[in-house]
Design an enzyme around this catalytic site. Structure first.
Site, PDB file in Angstrom:
ATOM      1  N   GLU A 708       0.807  -1.231   0.000  1.00 49.84           N
ATOM      2  CA  GLU A 708       0.000   0.000   0.000  1.00 49.84           C
ATOM      3  C   GLU A 708       0.838   1.277   0.000  1.00 49.84           C
ATOM      4  OE1 GLU A 708      -2.807  -0.505   3.194  1.00 49.84           O
ATOM      5  OE2 GLU A 708      -3.698  -2.272   2.268  1.00 49.84           O
ATOM      6  N   GLU A 809      -6.388  -9.891  -2.939  1.00 50.30           N
ATOM      7  CA  GLU A 809      -7.158  -9.921  -1.686  1.00 50.30           C
ATOM      8  C   GLU A 809      -8.650  -9.776  -1.983  1.00 50.30           C
ATOM      9  OE1 GLU A 809      -5.716  -7.063   1.165  1.00 50.30           O
ATOM     10  OE2 GLU A 809      -3.629  -7.355   0.594  1.00 50.30           O
TER      11      GLU A 809
END
Length: 931
Positions: A708, A809
């Protein structure tokens, strides 16, 4: 991007802060009048001041006014029929919207899984000819998620007489705030309410309806009727009370409550051991009534936690649920848990408030969770796929149908694109050209100001809508500007898509939304540029998408890129006489990677493991490889959990992704790291790389190197820009066999300009220019309401980099299992049909072990739900089977998906079975079969 302030569009805001009653609930007396009350079973009524004998105490008006007419004062507005209780009644007046009415908070008085009967005596008064509807509704609020509404009952009411509105409800879990209210008559019509009863018919008295009832509760002495027996303090003292604060705090139910006091740590609290009373692989519901007191703290999180000891393993701490508790009233905390393994000791405890603040507990219930039947598939009549629900989208009628949100000005200009934006074209196919006219918004003094339109009556529940528009901004902007299509759904802001603009060109904006509970008010508006910057909007389209039509197209695409022509060529003795012999081919495994997240505790559950190894060929660890898990304190390394999981995957030939080496978001960085100076932090980073990649060299096919980076910058801020590329370089040196990924979220859904495909591409190119060996692109895929062309557009843009793309994910969420399954099918088909995508990882599949609610494929106790059935059907579809006969050339030809196969042929002399693998390839694969 922030949405429009709720006060500007909320249809359900409160005029005054909501205050809960601090009195204990009493059982209302039964009446003997010949009226509404004859029909109301008031035993165990959870409504406080149900007959308004105490004025409007505990009741609140919703953006209107109200008062109580007493029996002694006569009957203002009373219906002519005398068929009511004859006592007080409430009058709700100055109503300007149909949803305005009277409400009461019932959060702490409702138990999960219990069935409640609702009955209210209502009337109307004022300017009304004929009849109007009165509705009984529940409002469910949870922090961080959309407010939802549940219609309980509806009745038609005229001015001639009182009527009963009735219904039932049952909640699997009680939300953080649960409000009952009566609403519905037309604006200007006064709503009259004589009495309200909400009762639990399984209760013989009010006490039995309150929390703590039931013989199946595994908590001993749950309401402290036996003092503090079986209870103890966890790092603090516990005390028993019948009241506190000079009588201002009394039990909500029962005669006593307990406090955890002299707390010096957040984890200090009150606990009870439940070893031997809780069974593995059973789901348990937890409900506690709690509040806080002291130390000038007015609100704090209270959490229910399990402490689990397992032989030969580290202690486990399982978070069950949390709630925002206050010092004003009791609140209910609710959650569920399941133990996968066979622990030697289990303790449940309540914790959370700051040190020095007492934690008060009135009751605790832990019992086997009831199974609530799933909702049926929604029936949507006349979905009208592709039809634009926006009025005057082409601006043929000037700005009619549109209105300015705020004190801005709307006018019509000319010169916008004449074609639909690409994502809309992909969904709609044949379409009319646009008019070239646009809405010009001037005099904007707030970011949320722009053109708006009401679409309340046009939105159908459980339909997924695609959002599309052309947008442009005027001069005077200070840096890049976000433009957002937003929706105000009652009091909830919903993102319909956004785009970042830094020039004077027209830009496509695309997104999606879905509504799963009937709203009272839905408004769409376009907002975003800074104050003073003009906004231009053209060709706004909001239309329901035809997912089945898209699926047909995706099946064709998948056949082109995931299949190959195969030729079984028979040779050897007897092959010349095989013509016409039957051949059967069965694909045993598709090689396309479809994996899932797992946790260490999951592998203690054989049911979980069986489903996993049968249906997934890749794995990723939820937390067990993250730095805060493997080194919670400096030098204290914990690789045992990851070792166990790697061993399981190797045993079953399951490939693994390494998630993650680092995580740029500061909140995920453990305290000991944050305390290091720059030099020591650099050493710690190097040690982390060396320890992890040396230990598992060759065992993880992928690594998410620094998770991220588009949303966090902790290591870059501390160690400089070069650190990110150096992490990749060092990881590659330590384990050259691993493919190194970037990984981020909201890349594929058009709702976050920080991680839009263009930003992601710039980020990857920047890393590569610094020498980082970026080998793959991770798209997390935590998506809401997926629309195929929106997802595909993002994949197309990222695909120009030539790197493999993985959904790393993936999860979807809907309260309806059928809709959730459709969402999952959208994502899996888009991935499977796109040539740049090389794998998909689900972020879990088992209930209670996922980061999002209503996202699971398998229920907590192992039952495959409708979403899971959809997933399994799709996996079955992606297996190729063929039957036929050997041709005159001694060959059998078919086309099949890449993967493993078994072939069977019966020759005159023997049966021959052969296995083979079909890899990717543009030319036919010839498989020799020697007889």
């Amino acid at each position: 991007m922030k949405g429009l302030p709720i006060c500007c569009f909320s249809s359900r805001q409160h005029k005054h802060p909501f205050k809960r009653s601090e009195e204990t609930m009493e059982n209302p007396q039964l009446t003997s009048n010949n009226g509404c009350s004859e029909n109301l079973n008031q035993a165990a009524n959870i409504i406080v001041n149900h007959d308004f004998s105490n004025g409007l105490h505990s009741w609140h008006t919703n953006c209107c006014n109200g008062f109580v007419v007493s029996a002694e004062c006569g009957d203002r507005g009373k219906p002519s029929s005398s068929s009511r209780s004859g006592g007080n009644y409430a009058v709700v007046t100055n109503r300007t919207k149909c949803w305005q009415g009277l409400e009461q908070d019932i959060t702490s008085r409702v138990l999960p899984g219990s069935r409640y009967l609702v009955s209210a005596c209502v009337g109307v008064s004022g300017p009304l000819s004929g009849s109007t509807d009165v509705l009984a509704t529940l409002k469910l609020e949870n922090h961080g998620s959309a407010t939802s509404y549940m219609l309980i009952g509806k009745t038609s009411v005229s001015k001639e007489k009182w009527e009963i509105v009735e219904g039932t409800f049952s909640l699997l879990a009680v939300p953080e705030r649960l409000v009952f209210y009566l609403e519905g008559p037309s604006p200007g019509v006064e709503l009259l309410i004589d009495s309200v009863v909400i009762s639990c018919p399984s209760s013989s008295k009010s006490e039995s309806a309150s929390i703590g009832a039931g013989d199946d509760n595994i908590i001993i002495n749950p309401k402290f009727e036996d003092g503090l027996n079986n209870w103890s303090g966890r790092g603090c003292k516990v005390a028993l009370h019948d009241s506190m604060a000079d009588g201002k705090i009394v039990p909500q139910s029962g005669k006593a409550f307990a406090s955890a006091t002299e707390r010096t740590q957040n984890w200090n609290g009150i606990q009870q051991e439940i070893t031997g009373r809780v069974q593995r692989k059973l789901a348990y519901s937890v409900a506690a009534v709690v509040r806080i007191f002291g130390n000038n703290v007015t609100t704090a999180t209270v959490q229910a936690t399990l402490w689990v000891q397992t032989p030969g393993r580290n202690d486990q701490y399982v978070g069950i649920a949390n709630v925002q508790a206050t010092d004003k009233d009791w609140v209910q905390l609710q959650g569920k848990f399941l133990l996968n393994g066979s622990p030697s000791r289990v303790v449940i405890y309540l914790e959370g408030p700051p040190p020095g603040t007492d934690l008060l507990v009135n009751s605790l219930v832990v019992k086997h969770a009831e199974k609530i039947p799933p909702s049926p598939a929604p029936v949507i009549e006349n979905p009208d796929f592709g039809a634009n629900i926006i009025t005057n989208s082409q601006l043929d009628d000037s700005t009619n149908g549109w209105f300015p949100l705020g004190n801005c000005n709307l006018s019509v200009g000319s010169g916008s694109p004449h074609i639909l934006p690409p994502m809309a074209r992909a969904s709609l196919g044949v379409h009319e050209p646009l008019s070239g006219r646009y809405i010009h918004v001037k005099n904007r003094t707030q970011t949320w100001m722009g053109p708006a339109q009401m679409i309340t009556d046009k939105v159908k529940l459980f339909l997924t809508y695609q959002v599309s528009a052309w947008v442009r901004i005027g001069s005077g902007a200070n840096g890049p500007q976000n433009v957002n299509v937003a929706l105000g759904v009652d009091n909830q802001w919903v993102n319909g898509g956004q785009v970042e603009i830094n020039d004077d060109r027209w830009h496509e904006i695309g997104g999606s939304f879905r509504i799963e509970k009937q709203p009272s008010k839905v408004m769409v508006y376009i907002q975003g540029p800074g104050a003073g910057v003009d906004l231009m909007v053209a060709g706004v389209q909001i239309f329901p998408v035809n997912r089945e039509a898209r699926f047909k197209y995706l099946r064709h695409q998948a056949d082109k890129i995931r299949k190959r022509d195969i030729v079984l060529k028979f040779s050897g003795a007897g092959s010349s006489g095989l013509s016409g012999t039957n051949v059967k081919v069965v694909q045993t495994q598709n090689s396309f990677p479809i994996g899932s997240c797992m946790s260490r505790t999951n592998i203690d559950n054989e049911d979980f493991v069986n489903f996993f190894v049968k249906n997934f060929n890749w794995a990723v660890f939820g937390n067990e490889l993250k730095w805060y898990w493997t080194e919670p304190q400096q030098g204290n390394l914990n690789y045992k959990d990851a070792d166990d999981m790697v061993a399981l995957c190797q045993k079953h030939n399951i490939e693994t992704r390494g998630h993650c080496i680092f995580w740029e978001v500061q909140a995920t960085v453990q305290q000991w790291i944050q305390a290091l100076n720059k030099d020591d932090l650099m050493k710690a980073v190097q040690n982390r790389l060396t320890n992890l990649l040396t230990r598992y060299k060759g065992k993880f096919k992928h690594y998410d190197v620094n998770n991220e980076m588009l949303h966090g910058s902790y290591y870059q801020d501390r160690l400089g820009k070069d650190i990110r590329a150096n992490m990749f370089k060092t990881a590659n040196q330590l384990d050259p066999s691993a493919t190194l990924f970037v990984n981020d979220y909201h890349v594929e859904d058009g709702c976050d300009t920080r991680s839009c495909p263009e930003r992601y591409i710039e980020h990857i190119l920047d890393l590569q220019e610094q020498g980082a060996p970026v080998g793959g692109i991770g798209i997390q895929g935590h998506i809401d309401n997926p629309v195929g062309p929106v997802v595909c557009t993002a994949l197309d843009k990222l695909g120009i980099l030539g790197l493999p793309i993985w959904f790393t994910e993936l999860d979807v969420s809907s309260i309806n299992e059928h809709v959730r399954g459709e969402d999952l099918e959208v994502m899996l088909r888009e991935a499977f049909a796109h040539p740049a995508v090389e794998g998909v990882m689900l972020w879990g599949f088992w209930e209670l072990f996922m980061s999002r609610d209503n996202a699971h494929l398998v229920n907590a106790e192992g039952e495959v739900n409708e979403t899971g059935k959809r997933f399994l059907a799709l996996k079955h579809e992606w297996l190729s089977h063929a039957r036929g006969q050997v041709d005159v050339k001694g060959q059998f030809n078919f086309r099949g998906f890449h993967g493993k196969y078994a072939m069977e042929i019966d020759t005159p002399s023997k049966k021959i079975v052969k296995t083979f693998v079909v890899d990717k390839g543009d030319t036919p694969l010839v498989v020799p079969v020697e007889l």
